[in-house]
Design a protein around this motif. Sequence first.
Motif, mmCIF file in Angstrom:
data_model
loop_
_atom_site.group_PDB
_atom_site.id
_atom_site.type_symbol
_atom_site.label_atom_id
_atom_site.label_comp_id
_atom_site.label_asym_id
_atom_site.label_seq_id
_atom_site.Cartn_x
_atom_site.Cartn_y
_atom_site.Cartn_z
ATOM 1 N N SER A 10 0.862 -1.185 0.000
ATOM 2 C CA SER A 10 0.000 0.000 0.000
ATOM 3 C C SER A 10 0.896 1.231 0.000
ATOM 4 O O SER A 10 2.049 1.169 0.448
ATOM 5 C CB SER A 10 -0.934 -0.006 1.218
ATOM 6 O OG SER A 10 -0.159 -0.072 2.388
ATOM 7 N N TRP A 11 0.373 2.326 -0.521
ATOM 8 C CA TRP A 11 1.194 3.531 -0.668
ATOM 9 C C TRP A 11 0.307 4.748 -0.904
ATOM 10 O O TRP A 11 -0.853 4.629 -1.272
ATOM 11 C CB TRP A 11 2.173 3.376 -1.843
ATOM 12 C CG TRP A 11 1.500 3.262 -3.176
ATOM 13 C CD1 TRP A 11 1.196 4.263 -4.046
ATOM 14 C CD2 TRP A 11 1.026 2.061 -3.799
ATOM 15 N NE1 TRP A 11 0.566 3.762 -5.162
ATOM 16 C CE2 TRP A 11 0.449 2.414 -5.037
ATOM 17 C CE3 TRP A 11 1.037 0.710 -3.441
ATOM 18 C CZ2 TRP A 11 -0.125 1.484 -5.902
ATOM 19 C CZ3 TRP A 11 0.466 -0.222 -4.308
ATOM 20 C CH2 TRP A 11 -0.102 0.172 -5.512
ATOM 21 N N ALA A 16 4.920 4.384 1.957
ATOM 22 C CA ALA A 16 4.505 3.068 1.446
ATOM 23 C C ALA A 16 4.745 2.039 2.536
ATOM 24 O O ALA A 16 5.495 2.299 3.494
ATOM 25 C CB ALA A 16 5.325 2.717 0.201
ATOM 26 N N SER A 17 4.120 0.878 2.419
ATOM 27 C CA SER A 17 4.430 -0.192 3.367
ATOM 28 C C SER A 17 4.389 -1.542 2.658
ATOM 29 O O SER A 17 3.719 -1.703 1.632
ATOM 30 C CB SER A 17 3.460 -0.176 4.556
ATOM 31 O OG SER A 17 2.176 -0.518 4.130
ATOM 32 N N VAL A 18 5.171 -2.490 3.195
ATOM 33 C CA VAL A 18 5.107 -3.866 2.704
ATOM 34 C C VAL A 18 4.697 -4.766 3.867
ATOM 35 O O VAL A 18 4.987 -4.477 5.018
ATOM 36 C CB VAL A 18 6.447 -4.344 2.077
ATOM 37 C CG1 VAL A 18 6.854 -3.480 0.911
ATOM 38 C CG2 VAL A 18 7.565 -4.410 3.108
ATOM 39 N N CYS A 38 16.363 1.917 0.102
ATOM 40 C CA CYS A 38 16.033 0.921 -0.918
ATOM 41 C C CYS A 38 15.308 1.627 -2.067
ATOM 42 O O CYS A 38 15.098 2.834 -2.014
ATOM 43 C CB CYS A 38 15.112 -0.155 -0.334
ATOM 44 S SG CYS A 38 13.498 0.499 0.063
ATOM 45 N N ASP A 39 14.947 0.861 -3.091
ATOM 46 C CA ASP A 39 14.023 1.353 -4.120
ATOM 47 C C ASP A 39 12.664 0.732 -3.837
ATOM 48 O O ASP A 39 12.578 -0.423 -3.405
ATOM 49 C CB ASP A 39 14.492 0.933 -5.518
ATOM 50 C CG ASP A 39 15.627 1.816 -6.017
ATOM 51 O OD1 ASP A 39 15.880 2.869 -5.394
ATOM 52 O OD2 ASP A 39 16.259 1.443 -7.016
ATOM 53 N N MET A 40 11.621 1.484 -4.064
ATOM 54 C CA MET A 40 10.268 1.004 -3.784
ATOM 55 C C MET A 40 9.402 1.153 -5.030
ATOM 56 O O MET A 40 9.272 2.255 -5.567
ATOM 57 C CB MET A 40 9.680 1.835 -2.628
ATOM 58 C CG MET A 40 8.256 1.543 -2.277
ATOM 59 S SD MET A 40 8.011 -0.146 -1.704
ATOM 60 C CE MET A 40 9.051 -0.182 -0.243
ATOM 61 N N VAL A 41 8.830 0.028 -5.483
ATOM 62 C CA VAL A 41 7.878 0.078 -6.586
ATOM 63 C C VAL A 41 6.499 0.303 -5.983
ATOM 64 O O VAL A 41 6.036 -0.492 -5.161
ATOM 65 C CB VAL A 41 7.886 -1.242 -7.392
ATOM 66 C CG1 VAL A 41 6.845 -1.193 -8.508
ATOM 67 C CG2 VAL A 41 9.274 -1.519 -7.966
ATOM 68 N N ALA A 42 5.864 1.402 -6.360
ATOM 69 C CA ALA A 42 4.535 1.726 -5.823
ATOM 70 C C ALA A 42 3.613 1.972 -7.009
ATOM 71 O O ALA A 42 3.746 2.996 -7.679
ATOM 72 C CB ALA A 42 4.613 2.947 -4.915
ATOM 73 N N GLN A 60 7.306 0.103 7.210
ATOM 74 C CA GLN A 60 6.875 1.369 6.591
ATOM 75 C C GLN A 60 8.072 2.110 5.998
ATOM 76 O O GLN A 60 9.181 2.018 6.520
ATOM 77 C CB GLN A 60 6.203 2.293 7.619
ATOM 78 C CG GLN A 60 4.833 1.843 8.075
ATOM 79 C CD GLN A 60 4.916 0.824 9.182
ATOM 80 O OE1 GLN A 60 5.813 0.906 10.026
ATOM 81 N NE2 GLN A 60 4.012 -0.147 9.184
ATOM 82 N N PHE A 61 7.801 2.818 4.924
ATOM 83 C CA PHE A 61 8.849 3.553 4.212
ATOM 84 C C PHE A 61 8.400 4.987 3.955
ATOM 85 O O PHE A 61 7.212 5.236 3.739
ATOM 86 C CB PHE A 61 9.109 2.931 2.835
ATOM 87 C CG PHE A 61 9.590 1.504 2.899
ATOM 88 C CD1 PHE A 61 10.935 1.200 2.778
ATOM 89 C CD2 PHE A 61 8.677 0.458 3.078
ATOM 90 C CE1 PHE A 61 11.376 -0.112 2.830
ATOM 91 C CE2 PHE A 61 9.114 -0.854 3.142
ATOM 92 C CZ PHE A 61 10.459 -1.144 3.016
ATOM 93 N N THR A 62 9.381 5.900 3.945
ATOM 94 C CA THR A 62 9.132 7.253 3.437
ATOM 95 C C THR A 62 9.650 7.288 2.008
ATOM 96 O O THR A 62 10.774 6.833 1.739
ATOM 97 C CB THR A 62 9.886 8.293 4.290
ATOM 98 O OG1 THR A 62 9.376 8.202 5.618
ATOM 99 C CG2 THR A 62 9.660 9.708 3.759
ATOM 100 N N LEU A 63 8.838 7.803 1.089
ATOM 101 C CA LEU A 63 9.262 7.906 -0.315
ATOM 102 C C LEU A 63 10.017 9.214 -0.495
ATOM 103 O O LEU A 63 9.500 10.288 -0.166
ATOM 104 C CB LEU A 63 8.038 7.850 -1.235
ATOM 105 C CG LEU A 63 7.162 6.589 -1.089
ATOM 106 C CD1 LEU A 63 5.966 6.653 -2.040
ATOM 107 C CD2 LEU A 63 7.968 5.321 -1.338
#
Length: 243
Positions: A10-11, A16-18, A38-42, A60-63
């Motif tokens: 979800s993002w 975003a989160s995995v 990292c790289d995040m595909v959203a 959880q990630f900050t883009l």
Amino acid sequence: MTRRRWIADSWDETSASVKGEQAAHLVRVLRAQTGMECDMVAGDRVWRAVISGVSGDAVQFTLLSEVEAEPALPVTLLLSVFKFDRMEWIIEKATELGAARFIPMTARRSEKHLVQAAQARVERWRRVAREAAKQSRRSDVPVVEDLVPLKTAVRSGAAGLRLLLAEQERSTTLYAAMQVALQQATVEKPAVELAVGPEGGWTADEEALFAVEGWQAVSLGPRILRAETAGITAMAVVAAMLA
Ligand code: SAM
């Protein structure tokens, strides 16, 4: 160093989160910690991202900033059910080569016991596509449709170039059909559909149905290839011509 790549469950525009397997791998194997990059595909976009929190079964990630990424090629593969390990090969390799969509289908000569077990395999095929997309650093994950009968798949494609891989075809090669289509195309990358037969090949009725629905039979040369070789080779030819 190449950054690891994750696919968001979800993002929104800033985070975003995995969850599930990806989160478990991040936490248990990679010891995810706040601040790791990292790289995040959203969706269909790729971001440079940093871990902002680890909680329960989610990370959880900050883009941070968007990364340029190549979109998928507009190629759909119709895959007759055949041996599952070989279907996985096609899905994995065609994903690496840029395929956008797979339609698993039951052909007349698909083996019955495989057909019965095929729908239960679809989730696994989706995972294979997802992993291959991640590994090949794609910005998206190809769609793997639910299993359908051949006659539904033959009619269900988007308008575009419809090519039936047929080992008995002698006059038109895939390469020649693609050349003509590209000369006539009104867009840079026209949509292409490729149909791969089962180990026993197509029946005459199936070939007739494909013809009625506007599919053109094409050859990959005079040798009979295994279904997975045919599918991967065809995808490679089309990818090279659309690149
Ligand atoms: N009926 C064949 C036989 O003689 O045993 C076997 C079919 S082949 C193993 C499986 C599928 O791969 C075919 O239905 C076709 O879609 C594709 N294929 C294999 N060789 C091909 C070729 N030379 N050109 C185009 N498609 C090919």
